[in-house]
Design an enzyme around this catalytic site. Structure first.
Site, mmCIF file in Angstrom:
data_model
loop_
_atom_site.group_PDB
_atom_site.id
_atom_site.type_symbol
_atom_site.label_atom_id
_atom_site.label_comp_id
_atom_site.label_asym_id
_atom_site.label_seq_id
_atom_site.Cartn_x
_atom_site.Cartn_y
_atom_site.Cartn_z
ATOM 1 N N TYR A 279 6.860 2.574 8.705
ATOM 2 C CA TYR A 279 5.494 2.118 8.450
ATOM 3 C C TYR A 279 4.511 2.809 9.395
ATOM 4 O O TYR A 279 3.459 3.323 8.960
ATOM 5 C CB TYR A 279 5.409 0.602 8.619
ATOM 6 N N SER B 90 -3.717 1.750 10.217
ATOM 7 C CA SER B 90 -3.333 0.580 11.001
ATOM 8 C C SER B 90 -3.260 0.977 12.460
ATOM 9 O O SER B 90 -3.018 2.147 12.795
ATOM 10 C CB SER B 90 -1.958 0.063 10.537
ATOM 11 N N GLY C 269 -4.702 -10.003 -1.036
ATOM 12 C CA GLY C 269 -4.954 -9.857 0.376
ATOM 13 C C GLY C 269 -6.268 -9.193 0.732
ATOM 14 O O GLY C 269 -7.334 -9.494 0.194
ATOM 15 N N ILE C 270 -6.187 -8.242 1.669
ATOM 16 C CA ILE C 270 -7.377 -7.566 2.171
ATOM 17 C C ILE C 270 -8.067 -6.774 1.069
ATOM 18 O O ILE C 270 -9.300 -6.731 0.999
ATOM 19 C CB ILE C 270 -7.007 -6.650 3.355
#
Length: 277
Positions: free
Chosen positions: A167, A141, A17-18
């Site tokens: 999260y 995030s 992914g990232i």
């Protein structure tokens, strides 16, 4: 002399992914990227790909960030190899769909997303591995704005498990850690910043959030890359960035007493030696 053209950068969670796209772009820019992952085959595949890009790629490092002992082993391995990091990028993260505890007894989301990078940072700073460290970058995030830090129940163990709440809290933990660590490292000349990478269709997003993202992997990696190597940000510290620009952070991050107490609790949980306050 401190190198400025080819920094050695450890990227956690660099095999997918990232993180993988970030490792690619940093390598393209000439950085020596240390690839971290927990799966040996995927680490080897990532290292092989990066070598085709022409950058100098040190040996990979393998560790399960769900284990504090594994984090300590990882730091010891870097020291044994005489690695000298200039940038530490905490990219690895998980989104748990159900409550699980780490081998150390911590809620898994918090263990991987906050306690592992907290401990690794302190171990690096306490050894020759961190003697040339200049930047610490924490991938948070925008979800951190929905998090809450209750020092009496940081792991949200009271009541039923809420995957998003856990999260978001772990991502707020990243920002609180960023602010407090930046304050403690200011005199040492090490900058610390957090970021929102964007919304890209990574495994975490598609399997955890069960949604698709609108950003490309390149777009999502761009802010991490900027904070790692942009000379214009060499002195910027204690910030939160979105699309490579400073952005507002959760109001809790401006609560110095909360940041200090949460830092001390994290040090207690991980066994890390606190930096001078």
């Amino acid at each position: 002399m401190h190198a400025t053209t080819a920094p050695t950068i450890l990227v956690t969670g660099a095999t997918d992914g990232i993180g993988r796209e970030t490792a690619r772009e940093l390598t393209r820019r000439g950085a020596a990227v240390i690839v971290h992952g927990r799966n040996p085959e995927r680490v080897a595949a990532t290292v092989a790909e990066l070598r085709t890009l022409g950058g100098a790629v040190p040996e990979p490092v393998i560790a399960d960030l769900a284990s504090l002992a594994a984090v300590r082993g990882m730091a010891a391995e870097l020291a044994a190899r005489d690695v000298h990091l200039e940038v530490l990028l905490h990219n690895a993260g998980v989104y748990m769909k159900r409550r699980e505890l780490s081998v150390d007894g911590f809620e898994m989301t918090l263990a991987v997303n906050h306690l592992a990078p907290f401990l690794l940072t302190h171990l690096v700073l306490a050894s020759e591995v961190g003697a040339q460290l200049r930047r610490v970058v924490n991938v948070s995030s925008m979800a951190h704005n929905r998090g809450r830090i209750d020092l009496a129940d940081v792991q949200l163990l009271r009541g039923p498990f809420n995957s998003y709440a856990s999260y978001a809290t772990s991502k707020l933990a990243n920002v609180l850690f960023t602010v407090e660590l930046a304050r403690r490292l200011h005199a040492r000349g090490v900058t610390v910043n957090a970021l929102h990478p964007g919304v890209s269709s990574t495994k975490l997003l598609t399997e955890g959030f069960e949604m698709e993202g609108s950003d490309s992997l390149a777009d999502a990696a761009a802010t991490s890359v900027t904070l790692c190597v942009d000379p214009a940000l060499a002195g910027a510290t204690g910030g939160y960035y979105v699309r490579s620009k400073p952005a507002p952070m959760h109001a809790a991050a401006r609560d110095g007493e909360l940041a200090r107490r949460f830092y001390e609790l994290s040090a207690q949980w991980t066994g890390a030696t606190p930096l001078p306050g």
